[in-house]
Design a protein around this motif. Structure first.
Motif, PDB file in Angstrom:
ATOM      1  N   ASN A 627       0.837  -1.206   0.000  1.00 31.93           N
ATOM      2  CA  ASN A 627       0.000   0.000   0.000  1.00 31.93           C
ATOM      3  C   ASN A 627       0.870   1.254   0.000  1.00 31.93           C
ATOM      4  O   ASN A 627       0.879   2.020   0.942  1.00 31.93           O
ATOM      5  N   TYR A 628       1.630   1.433  -1.072  1.00 33.40           N
ATOM      6  CA  TYR A 628       2.486   2.616  -1.173  1.00 33.40           C
ATOM      7  C   TYR A 628       2.184   3.354  -2.469  1.00 33.40           C
ATOM      8  O   TYR A 628       1.697   2.792  -3.435  1.00 33.40           O
ATOM      9  N   ILE A 648       3.409   5.556   2.353  1.00 35.01           N
ATOM     10  CA  ILE A 648       2.980   4.204   2.685  1.00 35.01           C
ATOM     11  C   ILE A 648       1.811   4.333   3.641  1.00 35.01           C
ATOM     12  O   ILE A 648       1.944   4.963   4.707  1.00 35.01           O
ATOM     13  N   ASN A 649       0.665   3.755   3.241  1.00 30.95           N
ATOM     14  CA  ASN A 649      -0.567   3.919   4.022  1.00 30.95           C
ATOM     15  C   ASN A 649      -0.837   5.398   4.286  1.00 30.95           C
ATOM     16  O   ASN A 649      -1.178   5.805   5.411  1.00 30.95           O
ATOM     17  N   ASN A 650      -0.639   6.218   3.236  1.00 29.24           N
ATOM     18  CA  ASN A 650      -0.892   7.653   3.261  1.00 29.24           C
ATOM     19  C   ASN A 650       0.003   8.420   4.234  1.00 29.24           C
ATOM     20  O   ASN A 650      -0.313   9.560   4.601  1.00 29.24           O
ATOM     21  N   LYS A 651       1.125   7.834   4.664  1.00 30.05           N
ATOM     22  CA  LYS A 651       2.070   8.527   5.539  1.00 30.05           C
ATOM     23  C   LYS A 651       3.362   8.753   4.778  1.00 30.05           C
ATOM     24  O   LYS A 651       3.930   7.827   4.202  1.00 30.05           O
ATOM     25  N   GLN A 686       6.045  -0.475   8.693  1.00 29.57           N
ATOM     26  CA  GLN A 686       5.130  -0.866   7.627  1.00 29.57           C
ATOM     27  C   GLN A 686       5.474  -2.212   6.996  1.00 29.57           C
ATOM     28  O   GLN A 686       4.688  -2.762   6.240  1.00 29.57           O
ATOM     29  N   GLU A 721      -4.178   3.138  -8.934  1.00 28.59           N
ATOM     30  CA  GLU A 721      -4.944   3.113  -7.683  1.00 28.59           C
ATOM     31  C   GLU A 721      -6.449   3.015  -7.973  1.00 28.59           C
ATOM     32  O   GLU A 721      -7.177   2.273  -7.302  1.00 28.59           O
TER      33      GLU A 721
END
Length: 791
Positions: A627-628, A648-651, A686, A721
């Motif tokens: 999820n990147y 990664i995971n919206n971070k 992650q 996406e």
């Protein structure tokens, strides 16, 4: 630490061969460096009495003596003129040997027979500076013919011990005696500190003001009046010389003797030289001057502690006294000082001034405040014993915070578990008590640690004391009585190894650079004034300006590596470094810095942005991170429009892209450079190493290709996406296989072709199933990014 064995026997009844002694002390933890046998080469030198002196008939400078050496009277010719009838002197007989190997034989001098030689201190190997010139005149009558080594203590042995910094208590005769008594199970005898004469009161003679209490936790003074300064007795001079200290006079010798005996340095001041009859313990003034006992002028600063009177410094605390208050022949009243000074301050002051003394070497290791009174009373006792003066009653003792014994618990079962041997509890108690610990209890012992043992702070220290006195050679060698566990790397270490393996497999070379950098690097990489990266930690003692701060980013280090390689004709390269950056919450530091592991990748030469992005994607695959996303971004160190951020995971995990041309100019790099700097700590969080395998799919897959026309600012990641989100579980794989820009596509747009693989884990997909999902994807692409299906 030099320890004369004869002196040591004052405190412990030691009757053991010297080899067994040094072996035993070394095994119990007090390492022996060497053993010197004093007078080892002296042979057939005895005590004689002069019974007659006459001039030599053939030489005006020679004397003819008759010397009784016990049962025999010898005629000996000498050139010395300090002898008298009835003097007791050392006589080297015919066939004797002196310390330097000289053989003495009878012969004739100017026609008369001489059957030996009368010896001077120098000829016996003694320190000539401490004795008058001429023949050594013994201090009293001794049995004639007695071996001179026994009379002068030349049959002694001097043991040199290596004392570690954590055991300052062993820098004394009493400390070595204590270790000796514990090692060989002997009784310890302390010297007398009784003082009989106590006329008057010390406060009538002197006052003390300790202003720097933080650097002087204890300061004690006693006064001696009617002082008679003279030479010390031979026994004291002999002991000082053997311990490596030159005798001076009885007062100074007493302070040195007490320092060697107790480990507590002392100093004596001429009271008549102290203005205002006052001692002040204070910090020196900036540029204050003092002439020390070595007659050298020293310039001090306000970080150095001094002993002063009302107007001037009279000594550098813990290091050396002042020339302006030294003991002279006409001194009549003295002040004995014994004190404790801050060990760090003494060490720094000693280094700054370039002075290292017996006192400073002890103070800088940390001394026991409880020994101060014992030492000063011992000095007063010696004053009375030597008839050097009269002790004034009372003592000024400034000791605001008394040092107490540390109380610790010792589990007897823990001793057995740690040492692997069952030592009886009574034996444990006896060992600790022999080292002056106080012990009570049975299963769990309550141990009171003596104040001179600051090195004993935890239970394991107590167990070590038991082990070394019990004897390491008495502990059998065997395997540990325990269960064994399999070692291995923790999860973060395993991930680190995966990253290193992945980078190496992709052809990158690992670099290792300094974490100390120059403050100028932030300007070199275009950091704005408000950039938080500039909040760097300054090093207190830097190697230089170029290495004066802790780095907050590794980009400058990577650019230096690339610059160095490029300027050495290496036209392309790929590097990585996995190391730390140091981030501060606030400056100046109140808490420890955050040390964050950071991964940096740098490539140049025949490479572009997509090579860098591909390296990161391969790494994400190895770490099982799915999820990147890589999205356009901005960073002042990177080229505008050619910079992205990894999420990664919206971070946000870090930045990647082409380095700004201005930054490249600062590093003298004329080619394009691509760098990614990623937060490894977040990558670890992650990463999923718990990979679950599933069987091969039962049902066939179906592949559909699509080509869509989108605006130039739309990224492949955005399209992928949307495809995955709308396709749900049926979309197994999405691959971009073509990007087209040309005459058939409107300017500002591009064609992107994707291969989509559909598969269900539950059934064989029909054309209707695929069409339904496929149309849903196309509609979402059209509505969200304005994609038009290319026919």
């Amino acid at each position: 630490m030099l320890v004369p064995i004869k002196w040591l026997k004052d405190y412990v009844d030691l009757d053991i061969d010297i080899k067994d002694y040094v072996d035993g002390m070394t095994m119990s933890g007090t390492k022996v460096e060497s053993v010197e046998e004093v007078g080892q080469n002296i042979d057939k030198v005895v005590v004689g009495k002069i019974i007659e002196i006459t001039p030599h008939p053939n030489a005006d400078s020679l004397l003819v003596t008759k010397v009784d050496v016990g049962g025999e009277i010898l005629q000996i010719i000498t050139g010395a003129n300090n002898i008298k009838v009835n003097n007791y002197v050392p006589v080297a007989l015919h066939g004797s040997t002196l310390p330097d190997g000289t053989k003495i034989k009878k012969g004739k001098l100017r026609g008369l027979e001489s059957n030996g030689m009368l010896c001077s201190p120098e000829e016996l190997g003694l320190n000539a500076e401490s004795f008058p010139d001429g023949i050594y005149i013994l201090d009293k009558e001794y049995p004639l013919g007695t071996d001179i080594k026994k009379v002068l203590g030349l049959d002694d042995k001097i043991v040199e011990f290596e004392i570690t910094n954590n055991r300052p208590d062993c820098l004394s005769m009493l400390g070595i005696a204590r270790e000796t008594a514990a090692t060989f199970g002997l009784k310890m005898n302390y010297p007398s500190i009784e003082v009989s004469g106590k006329d008057g009161d010390v406060s009538d003679y002197i006052s003390v003001d300790v202003q720097a209490t933080d650097l002087c936790p204890r300061f004690a003074v006693r006064v001696i009046k009617n002082v008679e300064v003279k030479s010390s007795p031979a026994w004291m001079q002999d002991r000082l010389l053997k311990a490596g200290v030159r005798p001076i006079n009885n007062i100074v010798d007493i302070t040195n003797y007490v320092m060697l005996e107790t480990g507590q340095p002392m100093h004596a001041y001429d009271l008549n030289m102290l203005e205002g009859n006052k001692i002040v313990v204070r910090r020196a003034k900036d540029n204050e001057k003092i002439v020390t006992l070595d007659e050298i002028e020293r310039i001090l600063d306000n970080k150095t502690l001094v002993i002063a009177d009302e107007n001037k410094a009279i000594g550098i605390a813990g290091i050396m006294g002042g020339y302006n208050s030294e003991i002279k022949e006409d001194t009549k009243t003295i002040a004995f000082e014994a004190a404790i000074f801050d060990s760090v301050n003494v060490r720094l002051s000693s280094k700054k001034l370039g002075i290292r003394t017996e006192a400073s070497s002890r103070f800088e290791k940390g001394l026991d405040a409880a020994m101060v009174q014992f030492a000063i009373d011992r000095a007063c006792h010696l004053v009375e014993e030597l008839g050097a003066g009269e002790v004034v009653g009372g003592m000024i003792d400034i000791y605001p915070t008394r040092k107490e014994r540390r109380i610790m618990n010792l589990r007897t079962e823990r001793v057995k578990w740690l040492l692997g041997v069952d030592i009886p509890v009574d034996k444990m108690k006896k060992i600790l008590e022999s080292l002056e610990f106080k012990v009570s209890g049975v299963g769990i012992l309550e141990v009171s640690v003596p104040t001179f043992r600051d090195d004993v702070t935890i239970e394991a220290d107590l167990i070590e004391e038991i082990a070394r006195i019990y004897g390491y050679d008495n502990i059998p060698s065997k395997l540990m009585d325990t269960t064994f566990t399999q070692g291995g790397r923790n999860e973060k270490q395993r991930i680190r190894e995966i990253v290193r393996d992945n980078m190496t497999a992709q052809g990158l070379f690992e670099t290792c650079t300094y974490t100390f950098v120059s403050p100028s690097v932030f300007n070199q990489i275009n950091c704005k004034a408000e950039n938080p990266l500039r909040k760097a930690i300054k090093i207190i003692n830097p190697l230089g300006e170029d290495q004066s701060i802790m780095r907050t980013t590794i980009i400058p280090n990577m650019l230096e590596v690339i610059s160095r390689n490029y300027n050495r004709k290496i036209t392309e390269g790929m590097f990585y470094e996995l190391s730390k950056v140091y981030l501060a919450e606030e400056l100046p530091l109140k808490d420890l810095a955050h040390e964050r592991d950071t991964l940096i990748i740098g490539i140049y030469g025949d490479k572009d942005f997509f090579d860098l992005k591909g390296i990161i994607e391969n790494l994400m695959d190895d770490l099982n991170i799915t999820n990147y996303r890589v999205l356009p971004s901005n960073n002042e160190s990177f080229h505008p429009g050619r910079t992205a951020e990894l999420l990664i995971n919206n971070k946000r995990i870090g930045y990647l892209g082409e380095i700004h041309p201005d930054v490249l100019d600062n590093y003298d790099i004329p080619t394009r450079v691509y760098i990614a700097e990623l937060d490894f700590e977040e990558i670890v969080l992650q990463t999923n190493l718990n990979i679950k395998y599933k069987p091969l799919p039962k049902y066939p897959s179906i592949q559909r290709d699509i080509a869509v026309v989108v605006s130039e600012e739309i990224t492949a990641g955005q399209i992928e996406e949307i495809i995955r989100n709308k396709g749900g579980k049926l979309v197994e794989e999405v691959n971009l296989f073509d990007i087209y820009r040309g005459s058939q596509i409107e300017e500002g747009y591009k064609s992107m072709a994707y291969s989509i693989i559909y598969r269900s884990e539950e059934k064989t997909l029909t054309e209707e199933d695929i069409t339904k999902v496929h149309n849903k994807i196309l509609n979402s692409l059209a509505s969200q990014v304005g994609a038009i299906l290319r026919s």
